[in-house]
Write a protein that holds these residues in place. Structure first.
Motif, PDB file in Angstrom:
ATOM      1  N   ILE A   6     -40.444  -4.871 -68.220  1.00 25.23           N
ATOM      2  CA  ILE A   6     -40.061  -6.265 -68.426  1.00 25.23           C
ATOM      3  C   ILE A   6     -39.006  -6.294 -69.518  1.00 25.23           C
ATOM      4  N   HIS A   7     -37.888  -6.938 -69.249  1.00 25.03           N
ATOM      5  CA  HIS A   7     -36.791  -6.994 -70.216  1.00 25.03           C
ATOM      6  C   HIS A   7     -37.007  -8.098 -71.242  1.00 25.03           C
ATOM      7  N   HIS A   8     -37.340  -9.300 -70.768  1.00 15.58           N
ATOM      8  CA  HIS A   8     -37.611 -10.403 -71.689  1.00 15.58           C
ATOM      9  C   HIS A   8     -38.374 -11.508 -70.972  1.00 15.58           C
ATOM     10  N   VAL A   9     -38.933 -12.394 -71.753  1.00 20.47           N
ATOM     11  CA  VAL A   9     -39.591 -13.596 -71.261  1.00 20.47           C
ATOM     12  C   VAL A   9     -38.907 -14.760 -71.957  1.00 20.47           C
ATOM     13  N   ALA A  10     -38.502 -15.784 -71.200  1.00 20.82           N
ATOM     14  CA  ALA A  10     -37.812 -16.935 -71.772  1.00 20.82           C
ATOM     15  C   ALA A  10     -38.786 -18.102 -71.889  1.00 20.82           C
ATOM     16  N   VAL A  11     -38.752 -18.759 -73.050  1.00 22.51           N
ATOM     17  CA  VAL A  11     -39.613 -19.909 -73.328  1.00 22.51           C
ATOM     18  C   VAL A  11     -38.709 -21.043 -73.804  1.00 22.51           C
ATOM     19  N   GLY A  50     -43.400  -6.030 -81.168  1.00 24.73           N
ATOM     20  CA  GLY A  50     -43.668  -4.610 -81.338  1.00 24.73           C
ATOM     21  C   GLY A  50     -42.409  -3.762 -81.310  1.00 24.73           C
ATOM     22  N   GLY A  51     -41.276  -4.343 -81.683  1.00 23.45           N
ATOM     23  CA  GLY A  51     -40.032  -3.593 -81.708  1.00 23.45           C
ATOM     24  C   GLY A  51     -39.477  -3.257 -80.343  1.00 23.45           C
ATOM     25  N   ARG A  52     -40.070  -3.815 -79.293  1.00 18.13           N
ATOM     26  CA  ARG A  52     -39.646  -3.415 -77.962  1.00 18.13           C
ATOM     27  C   ARG A  52     -39.330  -4.593 -77.052  1.00 18.13           C
ATOM     28  N   TYR A  53     -40.337  -5.340 -76.688  1.00 24.58           N
ATOM     29  CA  TYR A  53     -40.151  -6.434 -75.738  1.00 24.58           C
ATOM     30  C   TYR A  53     -39.540  -7.635 -76.420  1.00 24.58           C
ATOM     31  N   ARG A  54     -38.884  -8.471 -75.673  1.00 22.38           N
ATOM     32  CA  ARG A  54     -38.192  -9.628 -76.221  1.00 22.38           C
ATOM     33  C   ARG A  54     -38.737 -10.937 -75.641  1.00 22.38           C
ATOM     34  N   ILE A  55     -38.804 -11.914 -76.516  1.00 23.78           N
ATOM     35  CA  ILE A  55     -39.023 -13.284 -76.093  1.00 23.78           C
ATOM     36  C   ILE A  55     -37.756 -14.026 -76.464  1.00 23.78           C
ATOM     37  N   GLU A  56     -37.207 -14.764 -75.510  1.00 19.97           N
ATOM     38  CA  GLU A  56     -36.051 -15.608 -75.773  1.00 19.97           C
ATOM     39  C   GLU A  56     -36.569 -17.028 -75.925  1.00 19.97           C
ATOM     40  N   LEU A  57     -36.422 -17.600 -77.104  1.00 22.14           N
ATOM     41  CA  LEU A  57     -36.860 -18.964 -77.367  1.00 22.14           C
ATOM     42  C   LEU A  57     -35.638 -19.867 -77.288  1.00 22.14           C
TER      43      LEU A  57
END
Length: 128
Positions: A6-11, A50-57
């Motif tokens: 998973i590259h990122h999750v957008a919220v 965790g230094g890896r996965y991204r959340i885009e807010l």
């Protein structure tokens, strides 16, 4: 096609200041990048988990409400793995976050619980 991860999750949030504080100060996510897009009157905040996965807010003017209950199609929740669920629950509650009772998944045998972000997006903690 081979999906690697998973590259990122957008919220999308309703109040950028409140959500930014929640994700960074309460959940402790690391700010990677923050951009204000004047043409869209919108912020985009990249957060590391965790230094890896991204959340885009994201913030947008007047986004529509999200349907939480009854459960609807689409993203159900976002889950984070923690080492110690009781310690994590105590930390969240100490910061004023309401957390559901910890339960045990009958299939995996792992402890888990839910809480909400400032806009009611369900978030889950799962013990490692």
């Amino acid at each position: 096609m081979k999906l690697n991860q998973i590259h990122h999750v957008a919220v999308i949030c309703s109040d950028y200041t409140i959500s930014k504080a929640f994700y960074t100060e309460i959940l402790g996510l690391e700010i990677v990048n923050e951009v204000y897009r004047e043409e869209r009157d919108s912020y985009k905040l990249d957060l590391a988990v965790g230094g890896r996965y991204r959340i885009e807010l994201f913030s947008f003017p007047n986004p529509p409400e999200r349907l939480n209950r009854p459960e609807a199609r689409g993203l159900r929740h976002l889950a984070f793995e923690v080492d110690d669920i009781q310690e994590s629950v105590q930390e969240l509650e100490g910061k004023g976050v309401q957390v559901e009772l910890v339960r045990i998944d009958p299939v995996t045998g792992k402890a888990y619980t839910f809480f909400m972000d400032p806009d009611g997006l369900p978030l889950e903690l799962v013990e490692k």
